[in-house]
Design a protein around this motif. Structure first.
Motif, PDB file in Angstrom:
ATOM      1  N   GLU A  57      -4.936  15.603  11.847  1.00 57.85           N
ATOM      2  CA  GLU A  57      -4.428  14.877  13.229  1.00 57.85           C
ATOM      3  C   GLU A  57      -3.340  13.938  13.642  1.00 57.85           C
ATOM      4  OE1 GLU A  57      -7.211  11.142  12.706  1.00 57.85           O
ATOM      5  OE2 GLU A  57      -6.235   9.812  13.984  1.00 57.85           O
ATOM      6  N   CYS A  58      -2.771  14.320  12.812  1.00 57.85           N
ATOM      7  CA  CYS A  58      -0.931  13.879  13.268  1.00 57.85           C
ATOM      8  C   CYS A  58      -0.974  15.640  13.499  1.00 57.85           C
ATOM      9  CB  CYS A  58      -0.172  14.058  12.061  1.00 57.85           C
ATOM     10  SG  CYS A  58      -0.061  12.025  11.870  1.00 57.85           S
ATOM     11  N   GLN A  59      -1.163  17.004  13.391  1.00 56.62           N
ATOM     12  CA  GLN A  59      -0.594  17.677  13.972  1.00 56.62           C
ATOM     13  C   GLN A  59      -1.679  18.079  15.857  1.00 56.62           C
ATOM     14  OE1 GLN A  59      -1.358  21.469  11.557  1.00 56.62           O
ATOM     15  NE2 GLN A  59      -0.466  20.392   9.702  1.00 56.62           N
ATOM     16  N   ARG A  60      -2.696  17.140  15.667  1.00 59.43           N
ATOM     17  CA  ARG A  60      -2.959  17.470  16.629  1.00 59.43           C
ATOM     18  C   ARG A  60      -2.147  15.989  17.980  1.00 59.43           C
ATOM     19  NH1 ARG A  60      -9.687  16.967  15.468  1.00 59.43           N
ATOM     20  NH2 ARG A  60      -9.292  18.986  14.086  1.00 59.43           N
ATOM     21  N   VAL A  61      -2.103  15.108  17.343  1.00 55.25           N
ATOM     22  CA  VAL A  61      -1.553  14.497  18.061  1.00 55.25           C
ATOM     23  C   VAL A  61      -0.244  14.872  18.918  1.00 55.25           C
ATOM     24  CG1 VAL A  61      -3.812  12.967  18.554  1.00 55.25           C
ATOM     25  CG2 VAL A  61      -1.805  12.497  17.513  1.00 55.25           C
ATOM     26  N   VAL A  62       0.360  14.461  17.643  1.00 55.37           N
ATOM     27  CA  VAL A  62       1.555  13.554  18.086  1.00 55.37           C
ATOM     28  C   VAL A  62       2.463  14.845  19.040  1.00 55.37           C
ATOM     29  CG1 VAL A  62       4.415  13.903  16.358  1.00 55.37           C
ATOM     30  CG2 VAL A  62       2.236  12.775  15.221  1.00 55.37           C
ATOM     31  N   PRO A  63       2.363  16.292  18.815  1.00 58.47           N
ATOM     32  CA  PRO A  63       3.120  17.178  20.225  1.00 58.47           C
ATOM     33  C   PRO A  63       2.955  16.481  21.309  1.00 58.47           C
ATOM     34  CG  PRO A  63       2.194  18.639  18.020  1.00 58.47           C
ATOM     35  CD  PRO A  63       2.177  17.486  17.819  1.00 58.47           C
ATOM     36  N   VAL A  64       1.678  16.219  21.656  1.00 52.28           N
ATOM     37  CA  VAL A  64       0.541  15.686  22.425  1.00 52.28           C
ATOM     38  C   VAL A  64       1.776  14.747  22.968  1.00 52.28           C
ATOM     39  CG1 VAL A  64      -0.963  15.192  24.015  1.00 52.28           C
ATOM     40  CG2 VAL A  64      -1.130  17.007  22.018  1.00 52.28           C
ATOM     41  N   VAL A  65       1.301  13.396  22.665  1.00 55.97           N
ATOM     42  CA  VAL A  65       2.365  12.383  22.882  1.00 55.97           C
ATOM     43  C   VAL A  65       3.766  12.142  22.907  1.00 55.97           C
ATOM     44  CG1 VAL A  65       2.787  10.549  21.607  1.00 55.97           C
ATOM     45  CG2 VAL A  65       0.239  10.453  21.009  1.00 55.97           C
ATOM     46  N   ARG A  66       4.460  13.221  22.171  1.00 56.65           N
ATOM     47  CA  ARG A  66       5.725  13.260  22.350  1.00 56.65           C
ATOM     48  C   ARG A  66       6.204  14.041  24.136  1.00 56.65           C
ATOM     49  NH1 ARG A  66       7.079  15.463  17.428  1.00 56.65           N
ATOM     50  NH2 ARG A  66       8.007  13.258  16.680  1.00 56.65           N
ATOM     51  N   ALA A  67       5.502  14.923  24.056  1.00 54.52           N
ATOM     52  CA  ALA A  67       5.601  15.565  25.150  1.00 54.52           C
ATOM     53  C   ALA A  67       5.454  14.818  26.573  1.00 54.52           C
ATOM     54  CB  ALA A  67       4.410  16.677  25.315  1.00 54.52           C
ATOM     55  N   LEU A  68       3.890  14.182  26.334  1.00 56.72           N
ATOM     56  CA  LEU A  68       3.915  12.979  27.698  1.00 56.72           C
ATOM     57  C   LEU A  68       4.336  11.927  27.862  1.00 56.72           C
ATOM     58  CD1 LEU A  68      -0.308  13.439  28.002  1.00 56.72           C
ATOM     59  CD2 LEU A  68       1.699  14.462  29.004  1.00 56.72           C
ATOM     60  N   ALA A  69       5.220  11.181  26.371  1.00 63.82           N
ATOM     61  CA  ALA A  69       6.343  10.307  27.215  1.00 63.82           C
ATOM     62  C   ALA A  69       7.142  10.661  27.108  1.00 63.82           C
ATOM     63  CB  ALA A  69       5.688   9.442  25.232  1.00 63.82           C
ATOM     64  N   ALA A  70       7.821  11.483  26.592  1.00 71.65           N
ATOM     65  CA  ALA A  70       9.140  11.740  27.315  1.00 71.65           C
ATOM     66  C   ALA A  70       9.495  11.991  28.329  1.00 71.65           C
ATOM     67  CB  ALA A  70       9.449  13.142  27.032  1.00 71.65           C
ATOM     68  N   GLU A  71       8.065  12.702  29.444  1.00 72.33           N
ATOM     69  CA  GLU A  71       8.021  12.393  30.638  1.00 72.33           C
ATOM     70  C   GLU A  71       7.545  10.741  30.916  1.00 72.33           C
ATOM     71  OE1 GLU A  71       5.216  15.334  31.803  1.00 72.33           O
ATOM     72  OE2 GLU A  71       5.719  16.962  30.463  1.00 72.33           O
ATOM     73  N   GLY A  72       7.900   9.919  30.897  1.00 83.47           N
ATOM     74  CA  GLY A  72       7.622   8.579  30.698  1.00 83.47           C
ATOM     75  C   GLY A  72       6.298   8.176  31.334  1.00 83.47           C
TER      76      GLY A  72
END
Ligand code: PMM
Length: 261
Positions: A57-72
């Protein structure tokens, strides 16, 4: 709230957004189209769905969360698991959306509290694997309200501020179509929980049952009708797949609600 299912088996979008790059692009597009929150999930919660490990579950979601949150962007993590919530909050998510309302892994409440995150307690019973066996109610509104109140009390006891809490009736979760319909029709009966309401009706089986539309992707018009009813009843956040169409419907419904006073 735009739905971003980073799962290979989501019932409603058939896993089209599995794979971080495609998911990130879809999250960006939903934000451009007017979503205020992007709700990232890595475990399908459709009836009878198999459980996914924390690592997967972490492999699926963490990169996506990180990228979108980094864009504000404001990112919510749709998980029942404290460890997944912790990783996603560390990666920049600011809301935990828990379809078990804290029953599956109660430590998730402390994780959300320590991060100062928003926490949405959704109503369900059992687990996604067996929830439909629990779809039996005498007074569905009163029972859902009481069970949500217990979830919110546990969240407060774990240190979550009342101003960080949301509640969701859990349309389609441990409910048959008639239960979901009754909750939607009487949604304003949940306002005395004292927290804003989040509602997810988009493409749900209740819409299929009412319209005869078997394919989830053919349920847009029915979903917009249900969304309109939820807005008129005072729902604060609508969790949807089809963001542009839902934003239009929401703007019209909200203007009518405000004019009514
Ligand atoms: N529905 C699904 C998943 N997560 N979270 C909340 N708060 N409310 C919902 O109604 C809800 C949810 C299942 O639908 P999906 O597979 O289309 O995401």
């Amino acid at each position: 709230m735009g739905i971003l299912n980073a799962t290979p088996d989501s019932f409603s979008d058939g896993g089209r957004f599995h794979g971080a790059d495609a998911a990130i692009a879809h999250g960006r597009a939903m934000a451009r189209d007017g979503a205020h929150w992007i709700d990232v999930g890595g475990e399908s919660t459709r009836p009878g769905a198999p459980e996914v490990s924390v690592d997967e579950e972490c492999q699926r979601v963490v990169p996506v969360v990180r990228a979108l949150a980094a864009e504000g962007l404001a990112v919510s993590i749709d998980t029942r698991k404290a460890s997944v919530a912790a990783e996603a909050l560390a990666a920049g998510a600011t809301m935990v959306n828990d379809v078990s309302g804290g029953r599956f892994d109660p430590r998730i409440l402390e994780v959300a509290a320590e991060a100062g995150a928003w926490y949405c307690a959704m109503h369900s019973r059992g687990t996604p694997a067996d929830m439909q066996a629990h779809a039996s109610y005498g007074e569905v509104l009163a029972e859902v309200r009481a069970e949500l109140a217990a979830c919110l009390a546990a969240a407060r006891a774990a240190g979550l501020a009342r101003t960080r809490l949301l509640a969701d009736p859990g349309i389609g979760f441990a409910k048959r179509a008639e239960h979901s319909l009754e909750l939607l029709a009487n949604l304003d009966g949940l306002h005395d929980l004292g927290v804003p309401l989040l509602v997810g009706v988009s493409r749900k089986s209740m819409i299929g049952a009412l319209t005869g539309r078997e394919a989830a992707t053919e349920r847009l018009a029915g979903s917009l009708a249900a969304l309109t009813a939820a807005v008129l009843a005072g729902a604060a956040i609508l969790r949807v797949h089809d963001v542009p169409e839902s934003v239009d419907a929401l703007q019209v419904a909200d203007a009518i609600r405000r004019t009514r006073g």
